[in-house]
Scaffold this motif. Structure first.
Motif, mmCIF file in Angstrom:
data_model
loop_
_atom_site.group_PDB
_atom_site.id
_atom_site.type_symbol
_atom_site.label_atom_id
_atom_site.label_comp_id
_atom_site.label_asym_id
_atom_site.label_seq_id
_atom_site.Cartn_x
_atom_site.Cartn_y
_atom_site.Cartn_z
ATOM 1 N N ASP A 21 54.802 -41.831 -34.093
ATOM 2 C CA ASP A 21 53.397 -41.619 -33.965
ATOM 3 C C ASP A 21 53.777 -40.252 -32.868
ATOM 4 O OD1 ASP A 21 53.560 -42.278 -30.867
ATOM 5 O OD2 ASP A 21 53.215 -44.134 -31.604
ATOM 6 N N SER A 23 52.747 -39.353 -30.207
ATOM 7 C CA SER A 23 52.998 -39.512 -28.507
ATOM 8 C C SER A 23 54.600 -39.773 -28.529
ATOM 9 C CB SER A 23 52.363 -40.784 -27.957
ATOM 10 O OG SER A 23 52.595 -41.928 -28.500
ATOM 11 N N TRP A 25 56.564 -42.050 -29.980
ATOM 12 C CA TRP A 25 57.151 -43.498 -30.003
ATOM 13 C C TRP A 25 57.732 -43.543 -31.575
ATOM 14 C CZ3 TRP A 25 58.275 -46.906 -26.330
ATOM 15 C CH2 TRP A 25 57.954 -46.617 -25.074
ATOM 16 N N HIS A 27 58.063 -46.795 -34.008
ATOM 17 C CA HIS A 27 57.770 -48.234 -34.338
ATOM 18 C C HIS A 27 58.718 -48.798 -35.239
ATOM 19 C CE1 HIS A 27 54.600 -48.154 -31.093
ATOM 20 N NE2 HIS A 27 54.375 -46.844 -31.662
ATOM 21 N N HIS A 54 59.865 -53.668 -32.531
ATOM 22 C CA HIS A 54 60.488 -52.860 -31.716
ATOM 23 C C HIS A 54 60.052 -51.367 -31.487
ATOM 24 C CE1 HIS A 54 64.144 -55.151 -31.431
ATOM 25 N NE2 HIS A 54 64.270 -55.247 -32.832
ATOM 26 N N ALA A 55 59.954 -50.824 -30.324
ATOM 27 C CA ALA A 55 59.370 -49.668 -30.124
ATOM 28 C C ALA A 55 60.286 -48.859 -29.303
ATOM 29 C CB ALA A 55 58.141 -49.725 -29.330
ATOM 30 N N ILE A 56 60.697 -47.684 -29.644
ATOM 31 C CA ILE A 56 61.732 -46.727 -28.857
ATOM 32 C C ILE A 56 60.846 -45.323 -28.428
ATOM 33 C CG2 ILE A 56 63.976 -45.615 -29.092
ATOM 34 C CD1 ILE A 56 64.408 -47.762 -31.547
ATOM 35 N N ARG A 57 61.243 -45.008 -27.387
ATOM 36 C CA ARG A 57 60.645 -43.629 -27.119
ATOM 37 C C ARG A 57 61.610 -42.652 -27.505
ATOM 38 N NH1 ARG A 57 55.663 -42.358 -24.822
ATOM 39 N NH2 ARG A 57 55.670 -40.516 -24.003
ATOM 40 N N GLU A 60 58.692 -36.921 -25.265
ATOM 41 C CA GLU A 60 57.290 -37.029 -24.504
ATOM 42 C C GLU A 60 56.556 -36.208 -25.407
ATOM 43 O OE1 GLU A 60 56.302 -38.592 -21.674
ATOM 44 O OE2 GLU A 60 58.052 -39.339 -21.615
#
Length: 65
Positions: A21, A23, A25, A27, A54-57, A60
């Motif tokens: 996405d 932002s 992330w 997913h 799972h979500a991984i940054r 930014e």
């Protein structure tokens, strides 16, 4: 999975969805299963093979407005 001793099938279809996405992330959502019939011990994974939520940054970012 195909081996010299034949084919080994999972009980359920396996899949994974990967979404990035704006932002920043990543997913990952998916499904795990087990083999339909008993398999030789040497074919069993020695680590978890589950794909769950799972979500991984990654970075930014800003969501589009």
């Amino acid at each position: 999975m195909y081996t010299d001793s034949g084919a080994h099938f999972y009980k359920d279809a396996l899949f994974a969805f990967v979404t990035l996405d704006p932002s920043g992330w990543l997913h990952i959502e998916g499904r795990s299963s087990t083999y339909r019939d008993p398999v030789p011990e040497k074919l069993k994974a020695r680590f978890p093979t589950t794909i769950s939520k799972h979500a991984i940054r990654l970075f930014e970012g800003k969501a589009n407005s």
